[in-house]
Motif scaffolding. Structure first.
Motif, PDB file in Angstrom:
ATOM      1  N   LEU A 293       0.714  -1.258   0.045  1.00  0.00           N
ATOM      2  CA  LEU A 293      -0.103   0.088  -0.014  1.00  0.00           C
ATOM      3  C   LEU A 293       0.787   1.134  -0.087  1.00  0.00           C
ATOM      4  O   LEU A 293       1.786   1.413   0.600  1.00  0.00           O
ATOM      5  N   GLU A 294       0.484   2.180  -0.929  1.00  0.00           N
ATOM      6  CA  GLU A 294       1.410   3.401  -0.972  1.00  0.00           C
ATOM      7  C   GLU A 294       0.823   4.179   0.447  1.00  0.00           C
ATOM      8  O   GLU A 294      -0.175   4.478   0.654  1.00  0.00           O
ATOM      9  N   ILE A 295       1.914   4.725   1.043  1.00  0.00           N
ATOM     10  CA  ILE A 295       1.633   5.456   2.523  1.00  0.00           C
ATOM     11  C   ILE A 295       2.323   7.066   2.158  1.00  0.00           C
ATOM     12  O   ILE A 295       3.621   6.978   1.817  1.00  0.00           O
ATOM     13  N   VAL A 296       1.644   7.866   2.279  1.00  0.00           N
ATOM     14  CA  VAL A 296       2.598   9.268   2.078  1.00  0.00           C
ATOM     15  C   VAL A 296       1.855  10.142   3.445  1.00  0.00           C
ATOM     16  O   VAL A 296       0.787  10.181   3.758  1.00  0.00           O
ATOM     17  N   ASP A 297       2.972  10.768   4.013  1.00  0.00           N
ATOM     18  CA  ASP A 297       2.693  11.493   5.384  1.00  0.00           C
ATOM     19  C   ASP A 297       1.815  10.728   6.361  1.00  0.00           C
ATOM     20  O   ASP A 297       0.962  11.267   6.963  1.00  0.00           O
ATOM     21  N   GLY A 298       1.908   9.411   6.391  1.00  0.00           N
ATOM     22  CA  GLY A 298       1.312   8.713   7.468  1.00  0.00           C
ATOM     23  C   GLY A 298      -0.318   8.618   7.131  1.00  0.00           C
ATOM     24  O   GLY A 298      -1.090   8.032   7.959  1.00  0.00           O
ATOM     25  N   VAL A 299      -0.530   8.680   5.724  1.00  0.00           N
ATOM     26  CA  VAL A 299      -1.754   8.558   5.334  1.00  0.00           C
ATOM     27  C   VAL A 299      -2.023   7.339   4.201  1.00  0.00           C
ATOM     28  O   VAL A 299      -0.880   7.611   3.219  1.00  0.00           O
ATOM     29  N   LEU A 300      -2.758   6.617   4.026  1.00  0.00           N
ATOM     30  CA  LEU A 300      -3.077   5.775   2.622  1.00  0.00           C
ATOM     31  C   LEU A 300      -3.485   6.335   1.602  1.00  0.00           C
ATOM     32  O   LEU A 300      -4.549   7.395   1.669  1.00  0.00           O
ATOM     33  N   THR A 301      -2.777   6.499   0.370  1.00  0.00           N
ATOM     34  CA  THR A 301      -3.218   7.295  -0.799  1.00  0.00           C
ATOM     35  C   THR A 301      -4.340   6.616  -1.503  1.00  0.00           C
ATOM     36  O   THR A 301      -4.945   7.187  -2.437  1.00  0.00           O
ATOM     37  N   GLY A 302      -4.690   5.320  -1.323  1.00  0.00           N
ATOM     38  CA  GLY A 302      -5.537   4.668  -2.203  1.00  0.00           C
ATOM     39  C   GLY A 302      -4.989   3.920  -3.286  1.00  0.00           C
ATOM     40  O   GLY A 302      -5.777   3.666  -4.211  1.00  0.00           O
ATOM     41  N   ARG A 303      -3.676   3.958  -3.412  1.00  0.00           N
ATOM     42  CA  ARG A 303      -2.902   3.303  -4.575  1.00  0.00           C
ATOM     43  C   ARG A 303      -1.987   2.037  -4.101  1.00  0.00           C
ATOM     44  O   ARG A 303      -1.706   1.967  -2.822  1.00  0.00           O
ATOM     45  N   ILE A 304      -1.659   1.221  -4.982  1.00  0.00           N
ATOM     46  CA  ILE A 304      -0.533   0.421  -4.676  1.00  0.00           C
ATOM     47  C   ILE A 304       0.676   0.719  -5.279  1.00  0.00           C
ATOM     48  O   ILE A 304       0.671   1.195  -6.465  1.00  0.00           O
ATOM     49  N   VAL A 305       1.753   0.297  -4.779  1.00  0.00           N
ATOM     50  CA  VAL A 305       3.260   0.384  -5.383  1.00  0.00           C
ATOM     51  C   VAL A 305       3.358  -0.744  -5.773  1.00  0.00           C
ATOM     52  O   VAL A 305       3.572  -1.759  -5.395  1.00  0.00           O
ATOM     53  N   GLY A 306       3.823  -0.386  -7.422  1.00  0.00           N
ATOM     54  CA  GLY A 306       4.445  -1.605  -8.194  1.00  0.00           C
ATOM     55  C   GLY A 306       3.367  -2.530  -8.546  1.00  0.00           C
ATOM     56  O   GLY A 306       2.048  -2.030  -8.770  1.00  0.00           O
ATOM     57  N   ASP A 307       3.817  -3.940  -9.066  1.00  0.00           N
ATOM     58  CA  ASP A 307       2.737  -4.665  -9.688  1.00  0.00           C
ATOM     59  C   ASP A 307       1.883  -5.332  -8.593  1.00  0.00           C
ATOM     60  O   ASP A 307       2.115  -5.537  -7.636  1.00  0.00           O
ATOM     61  N   VAL A 308       0.648  -5.704  -9.026  1.00  0.00           N
ATOM     62  CA  VAL A 308      -0.289  -6.360  -8.143  1.00  0.00           C
ATOM     63  C   VAL A 308       0.052  -7.902  -8.105  1.00  0.00           C
ATOM     64  O   VAL A 308       0.248  -8.391  -9.133  1.00  0.00           O
ATOM     65  N   VAL A 309      -0.002  -8.176  -6.885  1.00  0.00           N
ATOM     66  CA  VAL A 309       0.068  -9.963  -6.702  1.00  0.00           C
ATOM     67  C   VAL A 309      -1.336 -10.411  -6.839  1.00  0.00           C
ATOM     68  O   VAL A 309      -1.965 -10.228  -6.029  1.00  0.00           O
ATOM     69  N   ASP A 310      -1.538 -11.067  -8.279  1.00  0.00           N
ATOM     70  CA  ASP A 310      -2.633 -11.510  -8.506  1.00  0.00           C
ATOM     71  C   ASP A 310      -2.653 -13.067  -8.821  1.00  0.00           C
ATOM     72  O   ASP A 310      -1.518 -13.401  -8.156  1.00  0.00           O
ATOM     73  N   ARG A 311      -3.612 -13.515  -9.120  1.00  0.00           N
ATOM     74  CA  ARG A 311      -3.429 -15.007  -9.761  1.00  0.00           C
ATOM     75  C   ARG A 311      -2.344 -15.465 -10.286  1.00  0.00           C
ATOM     76  O   ARG A 311      -1.674 -16.226  -9.690  1.00  0.00           O
ATOM     77  N   ALA A 312      -1.716 -14.872 -11.254  1.00  0.00           N
ATOM     78  CA  ALA A 312      -0.556 -15.249 -11.894  1.00  0.00           C
ATOM     79  C   ALA A 312       0.720 -14.756 -10.988  1.00  0.00           C
ATOM     80  O   ALA A 312       1.728 -15.814 -10.921  1.00  0.00           O
ATOM     81  N   GLY A 313       0.554 -13.701 -10.466  1.00  0.00           N
ATOM     82  CA  GLY A 313       1.706 -13.514  -9.293  1.00  0.00           C
ATOM     83  C   GLY A 313       1.936 -14.275  -8.221  1.00  0.00           C
ATOM     84  O   GLY A 313       3.004 -14.492  -8.030  1.00  0.00           O
ATOM     85  N   LYS A 314       0.875 -14.903  -7.809  1.00  0.00           N
ATOM     86  CA  LYS A 314       0.870 -15.928  -6.730  1.00  0.00           C
ATOM     87  C   LYS A 314       1.600 -17.180  -7.266  1.00  0.00           C
ATOM     88  O   LYS A 314       2.793 -17.827  -6.523  1.00  0.00           O
ATOM     89  N   ALA A 315       1.422 -17.755  -8.155  1.00  0.00           N
ATOM     90  CA  ALA A 315       2.210 -18.692  -8.930  1.00  0.00           C
ATOM     91  C   ALA A 315       3.469 -18.421  -9.362  1.00  0.00           C
ATOM     92  O   ALA A 315       4.389 -19.250  -9.243  1.00  0.00           O
ATOM     93  N   ALA A 316       3.644 -17.386  -9.802  1.00  0.00           N
ATOM     94  CA  ALA A 316       5.209 -17.044 -10.083  1.00  0.00           C
ATOM     95  C   ALA A 316       5.923 -16.821  -8.712  1.00  0.00           C
ATOM     96  O   ALA A 316       7.182 -17.352  -8.875  1.00  0.00           O
ATOM     97  N   ALA A 317       5.551 -16.398  -7.863  1.00  0.00           N
ATOM     98  CA  ALA A 317       5.845 -16.344  -6.553  1.00  0.00           C
ATOM     99  C   ALA A 317       6.444 -17.829  -6.059  1.00  0.00           C
ATOM    100  O   ALA A 317       7.362 -18.124  -5.404  1.00  0.00           O
ATOM    101  N   LEU A 318       5.463 -18.983  -6.078  1.00  0.00           N
ATOM    102  CA  LEU A 318       5.724 -20.126  -5.848  1.00  0.00           C
ATOM    103  C   LEU A 318       6.910 -20.648  -6.464  1.00  0.00           C
ATOM    104  O   LEU A 318       7.872 -21.371  -6.125  1.00  0.00           O
ATOM    105  N   HIS A 319       6.655 -20.521  -7.891  1.00  0.00           N
ATOM    106  CA  HIS A 319       8.110 -20.979  -8.705  1.00  0.00           C
ATOM    107  C   HIS A 319       9.273 -20.247  -8.337  1.00  0.00           C
ATOM    108  O   HIS A 319      10.380 -21.142  -8.262  1.00  0.00           O
ATOM    109  N   GLU A 320       9.239 -19.055  -7.883  1.00  0.00           N
ATOM    110  CA  GLU A 320      10.509 -18.206  -7.608  1.00  0.00           C
ATOM    111  C   GLU A 320      11.008 -18.954  -6.184  1.00  0.00           C
ATOM    112  O   GLU A 320      12.220 -19.143  -5.971  1.00  0.00           O
ATOM    113  N   PHE A 321      10.152 -18.956  -5.135  1.00  0.00           N
ATOM    114  CA  PHE A 321      10.553 -19.571  -3.931  1.00  0.00           C
ATOM    115  C   PHE A 321      11.266 -20.966  -3.960  1.00  0.00           C
ATOM    116  O   PHE A 321      12.142 -21.368  -3.537  1.00  0.00           O
ATOM    117  N   ALA A 322      10.503 -21.843  -4.626  1.00  0.00           N
ATOM    118  CA  ALA A 322      10.849 -23.169  -4.830  1.00  0.00           C
ATOM    119  C   ALA A 322      12.312 -23.113  -5.528  1.00  0.00           C
ATOM    120  O   ALA A 322      13.072 -23.960  -5.294  1.00  0.00           O
TER     121      ALA A 322
END
Length: 404
Positions: A293-322
């Motif tokens: 989560l993006e935080i500026v001056d102690g407050v959430l901006t309502g945005r995400i930093v970087g790529d979203v960890v979605d369905r494909a991102g979860k599988a990619a993380a599994l491959h990476e960790f293994a």
């Protein structure tokens, strides 16, 4: 030479006491027989002992000696004469784990009936746990695990029990990495809904979350929309949510037990790193991947930093960790509940749907629908008794969760 292939099957049943097995074996030793196989079990202080031995020429005298022993011990004896060793188990060998809370005879009758209808045989049954669930491990041969899984899935649903079918073999003992979802898997509830409650938008976020987990909405679009509703929320809300998080029952037992055996753990989440990083540190988990989560001056901006960890991102993380651990994908267990876990579950050697949405249950290798995360340990051939013994040796009392 005609007796060379003769064997004796000796069965002794009755009240268990120290020395019964030794007494029987001393009689057999006096006849110079070879022990080919032994099975022994104690159920509520009743012993069932079975021995397969080579048949001596004076087998009738041996039978008489054993009958005298059985009479003295007040036990029942049966001696049958045949030929050869046990038959080689048929191809298509599986472990069928049945989990119920409670496990009723009617459910077990239906399940064993479907196994028989498929042409398979139950060679052995071992109890894995008696509390807080009853878990049985059925050693089955004579049918493909794929066929058994298809046959038993519908029966499990109609009987209200969980059934896991796994091929028998070394790989069951070769699992080395556990990759878990976080929201509604490792922890109870959805973190984004907890944050939304602080922002006063809980109903809208919960509605979108449910649709996304059922696979009715694109996960990334739905996440960005839900996070936008959090704009202006003080970052201190993250601290409050973390402090009030409840792990699912059995989560610590799962991690503690399998780490003793050398397993490594990872959590991957469509939630937020500000929460998951702290969970990983608390539970001694090796890897964590989530959205920031993006935080500026102690407050959430309502945005995400970087790529979203979605369905494909979860599988990619599994491959990476293994890959980092040098663990083949066949040795990975993935656990999740939502549609965005599907690729991760498919990539693992064993994909477990944990109290999951129907679309996930249908796609996963197996499903667990009881509210105890450590139930997954039984799928690996580890008993509750072994878990409690290991904890006791470490001076720790295994938690006994209350039944729902």
């Amino acid at each position: 030479m005609e007796d060379d292939d003769k064997t004796l099957l000796i069965t002794l049943t009755g009240k268990d006491r120290p020395g019964v097995t030794a007494s029987v074996l001393r009689r057999l030793a006096a006849c110079g027989v070879e022990v080919l196989d032994v099975e022994q079990i104690v159920l509520r202080s009743q012993l069932i002992l079975g021995l397969l031995v080579t048949g001596p020429r004076g087998w009738k005298k041996l039978r008489a000696d054993l009958e005298t022993l059985a009479e003295r011990l007040e036990m029942r004896l049966e001696v049958s004469r045949g030929e050869g060793d046990n038959k080689v188990r048929a191809e298509g060998r599986s472990h069928v784990t049945v989990i119920g809370a409670p496990l009723k005879a009617s459910a077990l009758a239906a399940i064993t009936g479907r196994i028989a209808d498929s042409g398979a045989n139950i060679d052995r049954i071992v109890r894995m746990a008696r509390y807080p669930v009853t878990a049985l491990d059925l050693h089955v041969s004579g049918a493909s695990p794929v066929v058994l899984r298809q046959v038993l899935a519908a029966e499990a649903s109609s009987q209200g029990v969980d059934i896991a079918v796994q091929p028998a073999g070394l790989m069951r003992h070769g699992m080395r990495l556990i990759v878990m979802d976080v929201d509604s898997t490792l922890v109870q509830g959805e973190v984004i809904e907890m944050l939304a409650a602080h922002a006063g938008v809980e109903d809208e976020v919960a509605r979108v979350t449910e649709m996304a987990m059922r696979g009715e909405l694109d996960f990334e679009q739905s996440l960005r929309h839900r996070v936008s509703l959090l704009a202006g929320l003080p970052a201190s809300a993250l601290d409050e949510v973390h402090a009030n998080l409840q792990l699912n029952p059995g989560a610590r037992t799962l991690v503690r037990t399998l780490r003793r055996l050398g397993y490594r753990f990872a959590i991957v989440s469509g939630g937020f790193s500000q929460i998951t990083d702290r969970l990983a540190a608390d539970l001694d988990i090796d890897f964590a991947r989530a959205n920031e989560l993006e935080i500026v001056d102690g407050v959430l901006t309502g945005r995400i930093v970087g790529d979203v960890v979605d369905r494909a991102g979860k599988a990619a993380a599994l491959h990476e960790f293994a890959a980092q651990l040098g663990v083949p994908q066949e040795s990975v267990i993935a656990i999740g509940d939502g549609a965005n876990d599907l690729d991760m579950l498919a990539a693992a050697g064993l994909g477990v749907a944990y109290n999951a949405k129907p679309v996930v249950r249908d796609a996963a290798d197996t499903a667990v629908n009881v509210p105890y995360l450590d139930t997954i340990i039984y799928l690996l051939g580890i008993t509750r008794e072994e878990i409690e013994q290991a904890d006791a040796e470490s001076g720790f009392l295994t938690p006994a969760p209350t039944l729902p």
